[in-house]
Each structure stands twice: as structure tokens, then as C-alpha cells.
Design a protein around this motif. Structure first.
Motif, PDB file in Angstrom:
ATOM      1  N   ILE A   1      18.171  29.192  40.041  1.00  0.00           N
ATOM      2  CA  ILE A   1      17.714  30.396  39.332  1.00  0.00           C
ATOM      3  C   ILE A   1      18.072  30.320  37.850  1.00  0.00           C
ATOM      4  CG2 ILE A   1      18.060  32.889  39.111  1.00  0.00           C
ATOM      5  CD1 ILE A   1      18.423  32.976  42.164  1.00  0.00           C
ATOM      6  N   CYS A   2      19.307  29.948  37.558  1.00  0.00           N
ATOM      7  CA  CYS A   2      19.742  29.868  36.155  1.00  0.00           C
ATOM      8  C   CYS A   2      19.018  28.741  35.414  1.00  0.00           C
ATOM      9  CB  CYS A   2      21.253  29.661  36.092  1.00  0.00           C
ATOM     10  SG  CYS A   2      22.218  31.069  36.656  1.00  0.00           S
ATOM     11  N   GLY A   3      18.875  27.592  36.071  1.00  0.00           N
ATOM     12  CA  GLY A   3      18.178  26.471  35.431  1.00  0.00           C
ATOM     13  C   GLY A   3      16.731  26.801  35.144  1.00  0.00           C
ATOM     14  N   LEU A   4      16.055  27.425  36.123  1.00  0.00           N
ATOM     15  CA  LEU A   4      14.657  27.805  35.937  1.00  0.00           C
ATOM     16  C   LEU A   4      14.508  28.860  34.842  1.00  0.00           C
ATOM     17  CD1 LEU A   4      11.698  27.668  36.852  1.00  0.00           C
ATOM     18  CD2 LEU A   4      12.229  29.399  38.584  1.00  0.00           C
ATOM     19  N   SER A   5      15.419  29.831  34.811  1.00  0.00           N
ATOM     20  CA  SER A   5      15.354  30.886  33.792  1.00  0.00           C
ATOM     21  C   SER A   5      15.448  30.305  32.387  1.00  0.00           C
ATOM     22  CB  SER A   5      16.483  31.900  34.019  1.00  0.00           C
ATOM     23  OG  SER A   5      16.382  32.504  35.281  1.00  0.00           O
ATOM     24  N   LEU A   6      16.373  29.361  32.208  1.00  0.00           N
ATOM     25  CA  LEU A   6      16.518  28.743  30.882  1.00  0.00           C
ATOM     26  C   LEU A   6      15.316  27.862  30.556  1.00  0.00           C
ATOM     27  CD1 LEU A   6      18.972  28.980  28.856  1.00  0.00           C
ATOM     28  CD2 LEU A   6      19.345  29.913  31.126  1.00  0.00           C
ATOM     29  N   LYS A   7      14.768  27.186  31.581  1.00  0.00           N
ATOM     30  CA  LYS A   7      13.587  26.350  31.382  1.00  0.00           C
ATOM     31  C   LYS A   7      12.404  27.187  30.903  1.00  0.00           C
ATOM     32  CE  LYS A   7      10.843  22.708  32.077  1.00  0.00           C
ATOM     33  NZ  LYS A   7      10.915  21.481  31.259  1.00  0.00           N
ATOM     34  N   LEU A   8      12.239  28.375  31.474  1.00  0.00           N
ATOM     35  CA  LEU A   8      11.118  29.253  31.103  1.00  0.00           C
ATOM     36  C   LEU A   8      11.266  29.805  29.694  1.00  0.00           C
ATOM     37  CD1 LEU A   8      10.605  31.208  34.467  1.00  0.00           C
ATOM     38  CD2 LEU A   8       9.202  29.352  33.531  1.00  0.00           C
ATOM     39  N   THR A   9      12.498  29.876  29.203  1.00  0.00           N
ATOM     40  CA  THR A   9      12.717  30.349  27.826  1.00  0.00           C
ATOM     41  C   THR A   9      12.622  29.211  26.810  1.00  0.00           C
ATOM     42  OG1 THR A   9      15.122  30.065  27.979  1.00  0.00           O
ATOM     43  CG2 THR A   9      14.217  32.209  28.628  1.00  0.00           C
ATOM     44  N   GLY A  10      12.374  27.976  27.293  1.00  0.00           N
ATOM     45  CA  GLY A  10      12.237  26.837  26.400  1.00  0.00           C
ATOM     46  C   GLY A  10      13.521  26.082  26.155  1.00  0.00           C
ATOM     47  N   LEU A  11      14.615  26.453  26.860  1.00  0.00           N
ATOM     48  CA  LEU A  11      15.895  25.774  26.706  1.00  0.00           C
ATOM     49  C   LEU A  11      16.106  24.805  27.863  1.00  0.00           C
ATOM     50  CD1 LEU A  11      18.123  28.794  25.596  1.00  0.00           C
ATOM     51  CD2 LEU A  11      17.280  26.930  24.158  1.00  0.00           C
ATOM     52  N   PRO A  12      16.944  23.778  27.682  1.00  0.00           N
ATOM     53  CA  PRO A  12      17.175  22.806  28.758  1.00  0.00           C
ATOM     54  C   PRO A  12      17.870  23.443  29.959  1.00  0.00           C
ATOM     55  CG  PRO A  12      17.865  21.918  26.627  1.00  0.00           C
ATOM     56  CD  PRO A  12      17.588  23.374  26.427  1.00  0.00           C
ATOM     57  N   PRO A  13      17.519  23.028  31.181  1.00  0.00           N
ATOM     58  CA  PRO A  13      18.137  23.599  32.384  1.00  0.00           C
ATOM     59  C   PRO A  13      19.651  23.426  32.452  1.00  0.00           C
ATOM     60  CG  PRO A  13      16.146  22.391  32.955  1.00  0.00           C
ATOM     61  CD  PRO A  13      16.428  22.106  31.513  1.00  0.00           C
ATOM     62  N   LEU A  14      20.202  22.362  31.805  1.00  0.00           N
ATOM     63  CA  LEU A  14      21.639  22.125  31.924  1.00  0.00           C
ATOM     64  C   LEU A  14      22.458  23.301  31.395  1.00  0.00           C
ATOM     65  CD1 LEU A  14      23.368  21.195  29.127  1.00  0.00           C
ATOM     66  CD2 LEU A  14      21.822  19.255  29.282  1.00  0.00           C
ATOM     67  N   ILE A  15      21.904  24.035  30.417  1.00  0.00           N
ATOM     68  CA  ILE A  15      22.592  25.227  29.917  1.00  0.00           C
ATOM     69  C   ILE A  15      22.667  26.269  31.029  1.00  0.00           C
ATOM     70  CG2 ILE A  15      22.532  27.080  28.198  1.00  0.00           C
ATOM     71  CD1 ILE A  15      21.044  25.154  26.347  1.00  0.00           C
ATOM     72  N   GLY A  16      21.602  26.365  31.823  1.00  0.00           N
ATOM     73  CA  GLY A  16      21.603  27.278  32.959  1.00  0.00           C
ATOM     74  C   GLY A  16      22.637  26.897  33.999  1.00  0.00           C
ATOM     75  N   TYR A  17      22.847  25.587  34.209  1.00  0.00           N
ATOM     76  CA  TYR A  17      23.846  25.147  35.180  1.00  0.00           C
ATOM     77  C   TYR A  17      25.253  25.531  34.730  1.00  0.00           C
ATOM     78  CZ  TYR A  17      19.827  22.208  36.428  1.00  0.00           C
ATOM     79  OH  TYR A  17      18.567  21.762  36.753  1.00  0.00           O
ATOM     80  N   LEU A  18      25.500  25.441  33.425  1.00  0.00           N
ATOM     81  CA  LEU A  18      26.796  25.873  32.895  1.00  0.00           C
ATOM     82  C   LEU A  18      27.020  27.360  33.164  1.00  0.00           C
ATOM     83  CD1 LEU A  18      26.733  24.017  29.452  1.00  0.00           C
ATOM     84  CD2 LEU A  18      28.336  23.569  31.306  1.00  0.00           C
ATOM     85  N   ILE A  19      25.977  28.150  32.892  1.00  0.00           N
ATOM     86  CA  ILE A  19      26.064  29.593  33.127  1.00  0.00           C
ATOM     87  C   ILE A  19      26.270  29.879  34.612  1.00  0.00           C
ATOM     88  CG2 ILE A  19      24.792  31.772  32.975  1.00  0.00           C
ATOM     89  CD1 ILE A  19      23.374  30.601  30.496  1.00  0.00           C
TER      90      ILE A  19
END
Length: 529
Positions: free
Chosen positions: A11-29
Motif C-alpha cells: 500500500i505504501c509503495g503503491l501510494s508513493l509510486k502514484l505520486t511520482g516518487l520511488p516505492p522504496l520511500i513507501g517501504y521506509l514509511i
């Protein structure tokens, strides 16, 4: 790994991907979210994280030429930066201690030096992922960044040995024997073929290298890297890397999640982490100044310094050792974990606009560079070129050969990988080594006779960036590019590319045409005598 970890990470990786940011930032969150809701990490998470880092370093080694590490800009640049950083940052920390800033009040001078040392490292995971996603791992600045990271790993091995009070085993001298058994490993790879045994072989070699170095009381990750480097010359190295890529990326999710499980931060810790991230600008400036002093081009110095401007997961190991020895307050471990996570975000976001920033401000950046150019930084003009193929991988080489059969020496190839270009020249290719996203390169060569440029690059972002560079120098010819998926075709056309070929569709059409030619030849009437 529990399903809840996978779900939150997705969920976090996909959310960041949809905003144009890399998924790895979502994994950290996701790691911090899981920690906040009270989910406990299991030993399997750390196992996955360790596997991911080991595979990543092994695959890095598969792409490294040992001679790149011996260059002066690599070893002198990394060691000079670390020395300057320790002096400047430890002085800043001591000054903060004198001002009785929270969390700094009880730091001794030796603790200040330890903190500065922990902050000096750049993240191998972050930098390599960044360069790979941008298709820049084999560019001039990409190789330099990886070389600096390896030099930092060597310093880390020395530090761990000294801090633990243990010298490497005397049997570590026997590692020289790895060079003599390389022919046996080469023979093994030759017999593996392209089956499911190939990734399994990669696992065995990577983990085997790790365990060997751990047994010899050396840093295990360095063992995986060295084994990869021993195989980098092999023809199967590229295929081996691709077979491990998906496993590596999946396991690395465990690493990013594990950062969030270190501890729950307080508002004060978060504020301190944000304050520490201001040091990233100093890290960038010191790297840039050192590389400029070593006579690197402004663009190379700028991109390498920007990629390395983050904090490393190794700093967490340094902090853990300091906390266990009661040299430093354990709260610093949490602060550094937060600062490391935030630095990943900042580096990833800033690097995405690095090329466009350089395009706008290249005169300012180049004003710092030395007038004397290193031999490896001099551009070669593709004389009499009417067609230029950028990217000489399998598709690019095939396009070059087909065009060369028709147009002869009017066709030139170009690739950022110097070793690949060197090998192709031996085969008779007219090829030059250059980075297609380098604005300085396009400004220095004459494109007036070039009628067609073919882009055979790993990502559509690369093709888009090269197209922007060509537009900026007022290139008047045609541009064609390769797309691997249908949804990429329109994106490339929007960049201003004249013709986009779908890789799989065109391959099928070409196969059919060749087959029909064979059929028509078979059915044609035989000449009578």
C-alpha cells in the motif's frame, strides 16, 4: 514474512509510486507504521534484509571493472572526503555541545568523532538503486560513485576489526587463492546454461562469498562483492545479474522495513534528525570540491556528489557499537535511523531533477572545473556519421549491424560503458564512449550531418532525457526509440521522438518477414538447365 508486512509495504509503495516518487520511500514509511501500531519484527525480516544486501553487492560486483577502483579519483576522492568530513563535522558537533543543544550536551570529544564517522558513509543500497533506476550504473559518474562506496566499505572493515578488538584471521591471506579458482567457476557457469540453475548458482556464490569472509572475520558483504567482481569478465555476468534482480529487489524491501523497527521516534528526535540532514548539503559541497580538485568535469563532480549525499545504514552499525560500549546515548541510534531514512527521500527526490538542473545551470557548475581535462573525460567526434545508435546492448548492437550492412561507415554507435565500447571496437564497430544525457557532450560535437539517431536505452526516462538534450542543441534530424511495453510508446512520442518501435512486436514482425523470405525462396521455381 507475515501478510500484514507485505500488505502495508504494498500500500505504501503503491501510494508513493502514484505520486511520482520511488516505492522504496513507501517501504521506509511502512516500517515506521508497522512499528507504531505495535507489530513486532520477526527474525525472518532481518534474514530477508541481509539477503537483499548480500545479493545487491554481488550483482554490483558483476558490473565492476577492478581498474575503475584503482583510479586516483576513486581512492583519493573517497579518502580525502572522509578526512575533511571528520574534521569539519566533529568540530560542528563539539560546538553544538558547547551551546548545550539537546542530545549534544553529554557528548565527549571521542563521541563527537564517532558521530562524525557514522555520518560520513553514504548508503550503498540507496545509491545503487538510484543509479540502476536511472540506467546510470555504468556511466562515468555512476562508476565513480560505486567506487567511492567500495572504498568506504574497506574503511568499514578496518573499523569493525579495530572496534571489536579482533584482527582478521591469518587464513584471510588465502583469499588470494580465489583468483586461481576463477577458471573453475567460469567452467561451472559455462555448463549451467540458461535454466533455473542460473539464479540458484548466483545465490550459492553470493552467500558463499559472504560466509567465507565472515568465517575469516571480515565483513561478509565485502565477500559477496568480491566474488561478483571475480565473475564480472564472464559472458554470463549480465544474464546472471538479470536472473537475480527480482529476488534482490524483493528481499531489499525487508531492509527498508527493518529501519522502521529500530525504535519509535519522539518529536524531539524527529526535529534533531531534520537538523542533522542539513549536513547533507555540506557532504555534497565537500564531495564536489574534492572531485573538482581532482580535475573531474563539473558535471561528473556534481552528479557523483549528489548521488552520494545521504547517510548510510552502516552508520547504524557504528551507533549500535557505540551504544553497547556506552560511548554514546542509545537515543542517537534512533535519530540516525530517522536521518538515514530522510536522507534517502531527499537524495531520491533531488536526483530525479539532477539532469534538468544541470541543463539550466551548466555554465555555473562548469565554472568551477579545471581547464585541464583528464584523458578519460575527453570527447571523440563521430566523423562522417549520418546515423548514430545510442545504447549498444543486444538491441542496439543488432540495429547497428543491420544499418552498417547498408550504410557502412556512416553508422556509429555510442554507449556509456567504456568497457563495452572497447570490446565492440575490437569487433570492428565505429563506436564512442559517452553519456547520452551529458549536455556537455552534445554541445561539443557536430550533429549537422547526422540525419537519424536511434535510442536503444534501458528506460523511457533515459530516452526522454536524451531527447531533451538533443532539442536543447537544436538537433534537426529524426529520432527513433525502442519501447518494451505498449503504454510506453505514447510517453516517448510526447517527449518529441519521431518514431517509437515496440520491442516485442517488431521482433515478431522481423521473425515473420525472415520466415516468409525462406518460404518464398523454397517455393520459387528451380532454374532449368
Amino acid at each position: 514474512m507475515d501478510f500484514i508486512w507485505i500488505l502495508i509495504a504494498f500500500i505504501c509503495g503503491l501510494s508513493l509510486k502514484l505520486t511520482g516518487l520511488p516505492p522504496l520511500i513507501g517501504y521506509l514509511i511502512a516500517g515506521f507504521i508497522l512499528n507504531a501500531v505495535g507489530i513486532e519484527p520477526s527474525p525472518s525480516l532481518n534474514t530477508l534484509a541481509d539477503l537483499g544486501i548480500t545479493l545487491m553487492l554481488f550483482t554490483i560486483g558483476l558490473k565492476i571493472n577492478l581498474r575503475d577502483l584503482l583510479s586516483r579519483e576513486t581512492w583519493a576522492g573517497s579518502l580525502s572526503h572522509m578526512g575533511l568530513w571528520l574534521i569539519v563535522v566533529s568540530s560542528i558537533i563539539i560546538f553544538m555541545t558547547a551551546l548545550t543543544v539537546p542530545y549534544f550536551t553529554e557528548l565527549s570529544h571521542s563521541a563527537a568523532l564517532l558521530l562524525a564517522f557514522a555520518f560520513s558513509f553514504s548508503s550503498t543500497v540507496c545509491v545503487v538503486k538510484l543509479l540502476e533506476e536511472n540506467g546510470e550504473l555504468k556511466t562515468r559518474h555512476g562508476k565513480l560513485a560505486v567506487g567511492v562506496l567500495i572504498m568506504q566499505d574497506i574503511v568499514a572493515v578496518i573499523f569493525l576489526a579495530v572496534s571489536a578488538g579482533k584482527a582478521p584471521s591469518i587464513f584471510a591471506l588465502g583469499l588470494v587463492g580465489l583468483f586461481f579458482i576463477r577458471p573453475l567457476i567460469d567452467r561451472l557457469l559455462n555448463n549451467i546454461g540458461h535454466s533455473e540453475l542460473l539464479p540458484l548458482t548466483g545465490f550459492c556464490l553470493a552467500i558463499g562469498g559472504y560466509q567465507l569472509f565472515e568465517f575469516l572475520q571480515l565483513k561478509g558483504d565485502l565477500g559477496a562483492l568480491l566474488v561478483g567482481m571475480l565473475l564480472s569478465h564472464h559472458a554470463a555476468a549480465s544474464e546472471l545479474n538479470k536472473s537475480l534482480m527480482n529476488f534482490r529487489d524483493l528481499f531489499l524491501i525487508g531492509f527498508f522495513l527493518s529501519i522502521g523497527f529500530i525504535a519509535l521516534p519522539t518529536p524531539g528526535m524527529m526535529a534533531m534528525a531534520g537538523l542533522i540532514c542539513l549536513l547533507l548539503s555540506l557532504k555534497f559541497l565537500l564531495f564536489f570540491a574534492v572531485f573538482i580538485r581532482l580535475k573531474l568535469r563539473g558535471r561528473t563532480a556534481y552528479l557523483t556528489a549528489l548521488a552520494l549525499s545521504n547517510f548510510s545504514e552502516f552508520g547504524l552499525i557504528v551507533m549500535a557499537l557505540g551504544a553497547d560500549a556506552q560511548w554514546i546515548n542509545p537515543e542517537w541510534l534512533v535519530i540516525l535511523a530517522l536521518a538515514t531514512s530522510l536522507s534517502f527521500v531527499l537524495t531520491t527526490v533531488l536526483y530525479r531533477g539532477a539532469h534538468s538542473f544541470y541543463r539550466k545551470h551548466n555554465l555555473l557548475i562548469k565554472s568551477f572545473q579545471s581547464a585541464k581535462r583528464l584523458p578519460s573525460d575527453r570527447f571523440i567526434q563521430p566523423h562522417n556519421a549520418e546515423v548514430l545508435v545510442i545504447g549498444l546492448g543486444r538491441v542496439g548492437k543488432g540495429a547497428y549491424r543491420a544499418l552498417h550492412n547498408v550504410l557502412g561507415n556512416k553508422v556509429w554507435g555510442m554507449d556509456a560503458d567504456r568497457m563495452r565500447v572497447h570490446a565492440l571496437k575490437k569487433e570492428g564497430f565505429h563506436a564512442i564512449s559517452a553519456d547520452g544525457e551529458d549536455a556537455d557532450f552534445w554541445e561539443s560535437i557536430d550533429l549537422s550531418k547526422v540525419e537519424l539517431i536511434l535510442l536503444s536505452l534501458p528506460t523511457i526516462e533515459d530516452s526522454g532525457n536524451v531527447t531533451q538534450q538533443l532539442k536543447a542543441v537544436n538537433y534537426q534530424g529524426q529520432i527513433a526509440a525502442i519501447a518494451r511495453y505498449e503504454d510506453e510508446q505514447q510517453k516517448l512520442l510526447n517527449h518529441g521522438i519521431d518514431k517509437v518501435f515496440n520491442f516485442f512486436t517488431e521482433a515478431g514482425a522481423g521473425f515473420a518477414e525472415e520466415s516468409l523470405a525462406m518460404l518464398s525462396k523454397q517455393n520459387s521455381p528451380k532454374p532449368t538447365r
